[in-house]
Enzyme design. Structure first.
Site, PDB file in Angstrom:
ATOM      1  N   ARG A   1      66.455 -82.750 -42.895  1.00 24.26           N
ATOM      2  CA  ARG A   1      66.239 -83.076 -44.317  1.00 24.26           C
ATOM      3  C   ARG A   1      65.941 -81.776 -45.037  1.00 24.26           C
ATOM      4  NH1 ARG A   1      62.010 -83.613 -47.606  1.00 24.26           N
ATOM      5  NH2 ARG A   1      62.104 -85.177 -49.291  1.00 24.26           N
TER       6      ARG A   1
ATOM      7  N   LYS B   1      58.806 -75.571 -46.067  1.00 27.75           N
ATOM      8  CA  LYS B   1      57.397 -75.908 -45.860  1.00 27.75           C
ATOM      9  C   LYS B   1      56.531 -74.713 -45.501  1.00 27.75           C
ATOM     10  CE  LYS B   1      57.924 -80.815 -45.237  1.00 27.75           C
ATOM     11  NZ  LYS B   1      57.821 -82.005 -44.342  1.00 27.75           N
TER      12      LYS B   1
HETATM   13  N1  LIG Z   1      61.545 -88.040 -43.223  1.00 27.88           N
HETATM   14  C1  LIG Z   1      60.887 -87.112 -43.944  1.00 27.88           C
HETATM   15  N2  LIG Z   1      60.683 -87.308 -45.274  1.00 27.88           N
HETATM   16  C2  LIG Z   1      59.981 -86.376 -45.997  1.00 27.88           C
HETATM   17  N3  LIG Z   1      59.766 -86.581 -47.317  1.00 27.88           N
HETATM   18  C3  LIG Z   1      59.055 -85.670 -48.032  1.00 27.88           C
HETATM   19  C4  LIG Z   1      58.568 -84.517 -47.429  1.00 27.88           C
HETATM   20  C5  LIG Z   1      57.787 -83.530 -48.224  1.00 27.88           C
HETATM   21  O1  LIG Z   1      58.616 -82.503 -48.613  1.00 27.88           O
HETATM   22  P1  LIG Z   1      59.318 -82.439 -50.074  1.00 27.88           P
HETATM   23  O2  LIG Z   1      58.171 -82.391 -51.041  1.00 27.88           O
HETATM   24  O3  LIG Z   1      60.114 -81.221 -50.010  1.00 27.88           O
HETATM   25  O4  LIG Z   1      60.139 -83.626 -50.279  1.00 27.88           O
HETATM   26  N4  LIG Z   1      58.789 -84.259 -46.106  1.00 27.88           N
HETATM   27  C6  LIG Z   1      59.483 -85.207 -45.371  1.00 27.88           C
HETATM   28  C7  LIG Z   1      59.736 -85.026 -43.954  1.00 27.88           C
HETATM   29  O5  LIG Z   1      59.323 -84.032 -43.329  1.00 27.88           O
HETATM   30  N5  LIG Z   1      60.422 -85.993 -43.304  1.00 27.88           N
END
Ligand SMILES: Nc1nc2ncc(COP(=O)(O)O)nc2c(=O)[nH]1
Length: 282
Positions: free
Chosen positions: A258, A218
């Site tokens: 995650r 991020k």
């Molecule tokens: N629980 C949880 N779910 C998520 N899903 C998507 C993204 C966005 O990131 P991505 O585009 O890399 O999936 N961030 C989160 C997060 O910080 N926590």
């Protein structure tokens, strides 16, 4: 020496979307997605977090049937092979179908605020299959385009708002033992607010629920790396920094992380566990 804690659960990110910020478009084909999931498990993922709609700012909303078409074939095959699967969705209908296909975690970054039916679906899934509910913090819902990062004390406010979401889930019938809370790093939050949330993670953990952290690749990490290299970093260049966060989450007793690069995080956690004297690190 700090009390040895269990190593965090590793959720491997599998975005079956064309526009996710860091890996969009690479796993749209179900066969490619399943192959990727198997690689993530081989690298150490405990759960595969399958998402069919990007939540990044300005992402295009996806019709339900399209989201389902992207995630269900993958979830069915992975669950059928005995893998542990999470559905990353804002939508109750998608969560319900994903659970029917074998998903055993619902990951809602809006904490159940986006879809009024989500908590009812989660309650039925919890009762029927013991499905765990991961509630994220995001004030941008339902208007994600509207910047809402004007916090007074971001930790105190995120803690209170997540506690309210957990209470709402329990009121809807979700067993408290199945709830996981996530501070929503990067969801309408500045980099400094994200670091403050990590700095004061204990205040979230005091609520008594397991905490999930999603810092992988991020912008908050990009800003730190830019300070080191003097140049902006592509999301895929942030896996080393992500792994450091994972090790620090392990030290802090976080329930789960995650991440996109599972291997780097698995190694970082194993090192932290060995340092902490955790038997698994021997
Ligand atoms: N629980 C949880 N779910 C998520 N899903 C998507 C993204 C966005 O990131 P991505 O585009 O890399 O999936 N961030 C989160 C997060 O910080 N926590």
């Amino acid at each position: 020496m700090t009390r040895a804690l269990a190593a965090p659960v590793i959720l491997g990110v599998l975005n079956t979307t064309p526009d996710s910020f860091s890996d969009g478009g690479r796993y749209l084909d179900p066969a490619a997605a399943v192959a990727r999931a198997r690689d993530l498990v081989a690298a150490g993922a405990d759960v595969i977090d399958v998402g069919g709609e990007s939540t990044r700012p300005g992402a295009v909303a996806v019709p339900r049937e399209e989201e389902l078409a992207r995630v269900l074939p993958v979830i069915k095959e992975l669950a059928g092979a005995g893998l542990s699967v999470s559905i990353d969705t804002l939508h109750a209908a998608t969560a319900e179908a994903a659970v029917a296909a074998g998903a055993r975690f619902i990951n809602d970054v809006s904490g159940g605020l986006h879809d009024p039916n989500m908590l009812a679906v989660a309650s039925a899934a919890a009762a029927e299959h013991g499905v765990r509910l991961m509630l994220g913090h995001w004030r941008g819902i339902p208007d994600p385009a509207h910047e809402r990062s004007n916090y007074g004390d971001v930790v105190r406010e995120v803690r209170a708002e997540l506690a309210a979401r957990a209470d709402a889930a329990i009121a809807a019938g979700v067993d408290p033992s199945l709830i996981v809370l996530d501070p929503g790093l990067g969801f309408d939050k500045t980099g400094e607010q994200c670091w403050e949330l990590l700095r004061r993670l204990g205040e979230l953990q005091e609520l008594g629920y397991p905490v999930l952290i999603g810092a992988s690749r991020k912008r908050m990490l990009g800003a730190v790396l830019a300070g080191v290299t003097g140049a902006p970093s592509a999301p895929s260049d942030r896996d080393g920094a992500t792994a450091v966060v994972s090790a620090l989450c392990s030290r802090a007793g976080v329930w789960g992380v995650r991440v996109h690069d599972v291997a780097a995080t698995a190694a970082a956690i194993a090192v932290e566990r060995a340092w902490a004297g955790d038997a698994a690190g021997d």
